[in-house]
Design an enzyme around this catalytic site. Structure first.
Site, PDB file in Angstrom:
ATOM      1  N   ILE A 198      -1.944  -8.957   0.529  1.00 41.35           N
ATOM      2  CA  ILE A 198      -2.908  -9.971   0.064  1.00 41.35           C
ATOM      3  C   ILE A 198      -2.652 -10.331  -1.394  1.00 41.35           C
ATOM      4  O   ILE A 198      -3.074 -11.375  -1.866  1.00 41.35           O
ATOM      5  CB  ILE A 198      -4.359  -9.500   0.317  1.00 41.35           C
ATOM      6  CG1 ILE A 198      -5.344 -10.657   0.203  1.00 41.35           C
ATOM      7  CG2 ILE A 198      -4.736  -8.341  -0.609  1.00 41.35           C
ATOM      8  CD1 ILE A 198      -6.656 -10.437   0.911  1.00 41.35           C
TER       9      ILE A 198
ATOM     10  N   TYR B 210     -15.139   3.870   8.320  1.00 42.33           N
ATOM     11  CA  TYR B 210     -13.693   3.888   8.534  1.00 42.33           C
ATOM     12  C   TYR B 210     -13.361   4.513   9.892  1.00 42.33           C
ATOM     13  O   TYR B 210     -12.602   3.947  10.686  1.00 42.33           O
ATOM     14  CB  TYR B 210     -13.048   4.673   7.389  1.00 42.33           C
ATOM     15  CG  TYR B 210     -11.560   4.835   7.474  1.00 42.33           C
ATOM     16  CD1 TYR B 210     -10.709   3.742   7.378  1.00 42.33           C
ATOM     17  CD2 TYR B 210     -10.988   6.103   7.609  1.00 42.33           C
ATOM     18  CE1 TYR B 210      -9.336   3.903   7.438  1.00 42.33           C
ATOM     19  CE2 TYR B 210      -9.619   6.272   7.662  1.00 42.33           C
ATOM     20  CZ  TYR B 210      -8.804   5.170   7.580  1.00 42.33           C
ATOM     21  OH  TYR B 210      -7.446   5.331   7.632  1.00 42.33           O
TER      22      TYR B 210
ATOM     23  N   GLY C 213       0.815  -1.212   0.000  1.00 41.45           N
ATOM     24  CA  GLY C 213       0.000   0.000   0.000  1.00 41.45           C
ATOM     25  C   GLY C 213       0.850   1.264   0.000  1.00 41.45           C
ATOM     26  O   GLY C 213       2.083   1.204  -0.019  1.00 41.45           O
TER      27      GLY C 213
END
Ligand code: SER
Length: 318
Positions: free
Chosen positions: A36, A143, A12
């Site tokens: 992932i 979030y 990320g």
């Protein structure tokens, strides 16, 4: 440090640069990157890399044992805008990954955890200017709800089981190496790329929307500084307010225009405007500055120079 470091969510925006910085300090073989899925090919080849779903406890434990991991940086998360589209999935990923990691520390498989929180823990009823460390917090996004609940889990595991978990409430992070995905503050990265590529940008937030932001170099410095701090200096075990700069889309566009005078921006707010409206504008991070000596280096001027220079040379080398 007794063992190695495992980064969950290493492909990320923050994970990539964090992995590279930690490898410079601890050596390539001592920092295990995982995600992932495979990210950028060059990055995956830079050192040990494993495919891990951050909600798969058995796999995380297998990797801890394989590499003698003692520290986990849990960078995998679904950010604010995507989480509004997939609320259940966001809750599952953001909460389960944290609870699994905290349990592994409680069970003494690992010693230390870093877990990022966010300015999204604040809500429309929090003070918007100089938002204090402790104040009204009624987040209205999934979030933000997951980050606020997570902060309390961190504090709980610290108080109840002595788990050494450290956390920062990141503002919007601006970087050129890896683009962010699914956040409300992402415009402040896209705007630089579009300024160079097309000299124009359509902004999904209105021109006067002020949000707290930070250059990636400062975010990495903060993360490493808090992890290297003496545990006794870490007095807040929910998560620390962290700040550097605040600006509006109009202000960043004007700064870019000093380098690209014909840069045009038009404003077309979408659903992310409501998310941005619920967040603070300027954060008071004095506790970080007092407790573990936090200080930032980059302002809007130096960040803009560095972003434009790096994006330009990245494009030439492609
Ligand atoms: N940058 C994040 C987002 O926009 C905030 O933590 O979702």
């Amino acid at each position: 440090m007794r063992g190695t470091i495992l980064i969950l969510g290493a492909c990320g925006q923050i994970g990539t640069e964090l992995t590279q910085s930690l490898r410079k300090i601890h050596g390539e073989e001592n920092v295990i990157a995982s995600d992932i899925r495979y990210g950028n090919e060059a990055f995956v080849k830079e050192g040990p890399f494993e495919i891990i779903d951050a909600t798969d406890r058995a796999k995380i434990l297998e990797i801890i044992q394989k590499y003698n991991v003692s520290q986990i940086y849990l960078m995998a998360a679904m950010l604010s805008a995507t989480a509004e589209k997939y609320p259940q999935k966001a809750w599952e990923l953001n909460m389960n990954s944290l609870l699994i990691t905290l349990e592994l520390a409680k069970e003494k498989y690992i010693d230390t955890i870093y877990w990022p929180s966010s300015i999204a823990v604040f809500g429309p009823s929090s003070p918007k200017i100089n938002t204090p460390q402790d104040t009204i917090m009624n987040p209205t996004t999934v979030y933000g709800m997951s980050k606020l609940a997570g902060e309390h889990w961190c504090n709980y595991y610290h108080n109840k089981y002595g788990v050494d978990v450290r956390s920062l409430r990141y503002p919007g992070i601006i970087s050129w190496k890896t683009k962010p995905g699914g956040g409300t503050t992402d415009y402040a990265v896209d705007i630089y790329f579009k300024a160079i590529e097309e000299s124009k940008y359509e902004c999904f937030l209105s021109e006067k929307t002020m949000l707290p932001m930070m250059y990636m170099n400062d975010a990495i410095k903060a993360t490493i500084d808090i992890m290297e701090a003496n545990p006794n200096d870490i007095k807040i075990r929910t998560s620390y307010n962290l700040a550097a700069i605040s600006f509006t889309p109009e202000e960043i566009a004007n700064e870019i225009r000093k380098h690209i005078p014909n840069f045009e921006v038009n404003y077309k707010p979408d659903f992310r405007q409501e998310i941005a409206n619920s967040w603070p504008q300027i954060i008071d991070d004095s506790k970080s500055r007092e407790d573990w000596n936090w200080s930032h280096n980059h302002d809007l001027v130096s960040m803009t120079e560095d972003m434009l220079k790096n994006i330009q040379s990245k494009m030439i080398s492609l």
